[in-house]
Enzyme design. Structure first.
Site, mmCIF file in Angstrom:
data_model
loop_
_atom_site.group_PDB
_atom_site.id
_atom_site.type_symbol
_atom_site.label_atom_id
_atom_site.label_comp_id
_atom_site.label_asym_id
_atom_site.label_seq_id
_atom_site.Cartn_x
_atom_site.Cartn_y
_atom_site.Cartn_z
ATOM 1 C CG ASP A 94 -1.759 -1.212 1.353
ATOM 2 O OD1 ASP A 94 -2.230 -1.716 0.327
ATOM 3 O OD2 ASP A 94 -1.924 -1.698 2.495
ATOM 4 C CG HIS A 143 -1.824 -1.881 -7.507
ATOM 5 N ND1 HIS A 143 -0.844 -1.768 -6.570
ATOM 6 C CD2 HIS A 143 -1.528 -2.953 -8.245
ATOM 7 C CE1 HIS A 143 0.013 -2.748 -6.734
ATOM 8 N NE2 HIS A 143 -0.382 -3.488 -7.741
ATOM 9 C CG LEU A 170 6.034 14.538 1.847
ATOM 10 C CD1 LEU A 170 6.649 13.778 3.016
ATOM 11 C CD2 LEU A 170 7.135 15.198 1.025
ATOM 12 C CG ASP A 171 -0.414 14.387 -0.355
ATOM 13 O OD1 ASP A 171 0.356 13.448 -0.614
ATOM 14 O OD2 ASP A 171 -1.650 14.288 -0.396
ATOM 15 C CB THR A 208 -10.225 -6.560 3.264
ATOM 16 O OG1 THR A 208 -9.238 -5.577 3.617
ATOM 17 C CG2 THR A 208 -9.545 -7.827 2.804
HETATM 18 P P1 GDP Z 1 -0.266 0.052 -3.847
HETATM 19 O O1 GDP Z 1 -0.870 -1.247 -3.544
HETATM 20 O O2 GDP Z 1 1.159 0.142 -3.446
HETATM 21 O O3 GDP Z 1 -0.486 0.479 -5.256
HETATM 22 O O4 GDP Z 1 -0.993 1.136 -2.940
HETATM 23 P P2 GDP Z 1 -2.557 1.376 -2.734
HETATM 24 O O5 GDP Z 1 -3.179 1.783 -3.980
HETATM 25 O O6 GDP Z 1 -3.144 0.236 -1.984
HETATM 26 O O7 GDP Z 1 -2.524 2.543 -1.660
HETATM 27 C C1 GDP Z 1 -2.049 3.771 -1.890
HETATM 28 C C2 GDP Z 1 -3.149 4.774 -1.625
HETATM 29 O O8 GDP Z 1 -2.593 6.055 -1.578
HETATM 30 C C3 GDP Z 1 -4.201 4.840 -2.721
HETATM 31 O O9 GDP Z 1 -5.414 5.187 -2.154
HETATM 32 C C4 GDP Z 1 -3.659 5.948 -3.642
HETATM 33 O O10 GDP Z 1 -4.658 6.596 -4.391
HETATM 34 C C5 GDP Z 1 -3.079 6.872 -2.641
HETATM 35 N N1 GDP Z 1 -1.924 7.644 -3.052
HETATM 36 C C6 GDP Z 1 -0.853 7.251 -3.808
HETATM 37 N N2 GDP Z 1 0.058 8.240 -3.851
HETATM 38 C C7 GDP Z 1 -0.439 9.255 -3.114
HETATM 39 C C8 GDP Z 1 0.044 10.546 -2.746
HETATM 40 O O11 GDP Z 1 1.149 10.951 -3.078
HETATM 41 N N3 GDP Z 1 -0.760 11.321 -1.959
HETATM 42 C C9 GDP Z 1 -1.965 10.903 -1.507
HETATM 43 N N4 GDP Z 1 -2.685 11.717 -0.740
HETATM 44 N N5 GDP Z 1 -2.454 9.679 -1.817
HETATM 45 C C10 GDP Z 1 -1.698 8.871 -2.595
#
Ligand code: GDP
Length: 426
Positions: A12, A40, A333-334, A302
């Site tokens: 995640d 993702h 980071l935001d 889930t």
């Molecule tokens: P992955 O399995 O590694 O692809 O990660 P996930 O998709 O499960 O979780 C990452 C979450 O963070 C998702 O809800 C993305 O939309 C969100 N996300 C990814 N990069 C950023 C970011 O730079 N800032 C914010 N606020 N959300 C992000």
């Protein structure tokens, strides 16, 4: 040239977003391990998607998406996911499935549920997608390769043999309904019809493409700390999450993987049980969970609330090292802009001794975090696209983490959308 995009933490980290972004320059995007057990989240011009099985490159016309031989292939799930894209106007994608990928069987999903029930409080927090029973069978040499669907006689024979074995467990261990071999055989024939248009020798296709100088992205699922060898065993996943496995799970030579982008999250989050040294609780955790990700930190598959924690430099440095990271993308980071102070875990105290290297699980369970506190930047950083425009305290946090990781941070993600990224010179 092959680039791997892999997680340095517990999963995640935002690999989907980074893959979706980098797939703009890729000819092939390949899933090489895992299955539909983790997701993702991708936000782009088509809307917001949760992909579980398809690679994140599927949104581009020019890329071919490959489900590699290392993946746990759930065929009806793949078809459902493809349909959900078609329904939302993501049309005519090029999808290939390795003829050597193995199939998640309906009974793998059942055994996953039954085993979690049997274990009760000692369960692994499985997503019940059949992944652990699938990989157990693969290595016990009683799995089914996609190619086997096309030999009807041998298939029937094998189905009968497997049902006999599985029914002993179902009857005597789990006390559950038995499998019917005829029904299972029919199900597999329907799987064959579903998957047939996509089946190919994907290893050969990729190796030929590499000879022609094409660009290939390998997309990892979960992260280092969920790797069966190097993660927090036994609270891990059942296939290797490391870039090194990308060569095997995609069927390409290991020396082709030239660039390994470790995706590192600016704070910690984890799903499921297992050791988590810098975990936080109560209101502090709730607030970070609410603000985290793009709509709060809840599992894509889930919906479970994720466990939250401060940035763990010990775990993340190890996470990068085991991936063999050549560069780091620091994500989400935001989200941290609301904090007055940012604790960073820089060491573990175990039995009165301070350690900096990530230990084995039995030691990890005794570890207490040692924090260094950094000042917060207290403002919104979304919308900023140049590194120098970030507030100084934010840059200090990034540079502090970079020093801890010992790998250059070349990308900083400051929002969930495709182009919310700050590139930084190495
Ligand atoms: P992955 O399995 O590694 O692809 O990660 P996930 O998709 O499960 O979780 C990452 C979450 O963070 C998702 O809800 C993305 O939309 C969100 N996300 C990814 N990069 C950023 C970011 O730079 N800032 C914010 N606020 N959300 C992000």
């Amino acid at each position: 040239m092959v680039k791997a995009i892999v997680g340095a933490n517990w999963g995640d980290e935002g690999k989907g977003k980074i893959t979706d972004m980098l797939a703009e320059q890729a000819d092939f995007v390949v899933r090489f391990q895992g299955g539909s057990n983790a997701g993702h989240t991708i936000i782009n011009q088509y809307g917001k998607f949760a992909l579980h099985l398809l690679p994140s490159g599927v949104f581009y016309n020019h890329t071919t998406s490959i489900i590699g031989n290392g993946v746990a292939l759930n065929i009806p799930y793949l078809i459902k996911e493809l349909q959900s894209l078609t329904d939302r106007n993501v049309l005519d994608r090029k999808i290939l499935v390795s003829d050597r990928a193995q199939i998640v069987m309906p009974y793998h999903i059942l055994f996953d549920q039954y085993e979690e029930e049997r274990l009760g409080g000692r369960s692994f927090g499985s997503t019940k997608s059949g992944i652990a029973p699938f990989y157990s069978d693969k290595y016990a040499k009683i799995g089914f390769q996609v190619s086997e669907l096309f030999d009807k006689e041998a298939l029937l024979d094998k189905v009968e043999h497997i049902c006999e074995m599985k029914n002993i467990l179902l009857e005597h261990m789990y006390h559950k309904p038995l499998l019917n071999s005829k029904e299972l055989y029919e199900t597999l024939l329907s799987y064959r019809d579903m998957v047939e248009p996509y089946v190919a020798d994907t290893s050969l296709i990729l190796q030929n493409a590499l000879k022609e100088g094409k660009n290939v992205l390998l997309e990892g699922q979960l992260g280092t700390l969920k790797d069966p060898d190097f993660g927090i065993y036994p609270m891990v996943t059942s296939s290797s999450t490391l870039a090194a496995y990308g060569a095997i799970g995609a069927g390409i030579p290991p020396y082709e993987v030239k660039d390994i982008i470790a995706v590192v999250k600016a704070y910690s989050s984890a799903v499921g049980a297992g050791e988590f040294v810098s975990e936080i609780f109560g209101e502090e955790a709730d607030e970070l969970r609410r603000r985290g990700g793009d709509e709060g930190e809840f599992g894509v598959t889930t919906g479970r609330p994720r466990r939250m924690g401060w940035f763990d430099a010990v775990a993340s440095r190890y996470g990068c090292r085991m991936q063999g990271a050549t560069q780091v993308a620091l994500t989400v980071l935001d989200v941290l802009g609301y904090l007055d102070e940012l604790p960073v875990c820089v060491g573990y105290e175990i039995d009165g001794k301070v350690i900096k290297e990530f230990p084995t699980t039995s030691l990890l369970s005794k570890a207490k975090p040692i924090y260094e506190i950094l000042p917060g930047w207290k403002c919104e950083i979304r919308g900023i696209s140049e590194y120098d425009k970030l507030p100084e305290k934010c840059r200090n946090y990034i540079e502090f983490i970079e020093k801890q990781l010992e790998v250059p941070i070349t990308m900083i993600s400051n929002g969930p959308k495709r182009h919310e990224i700050i590139h930084r010179q190495r």
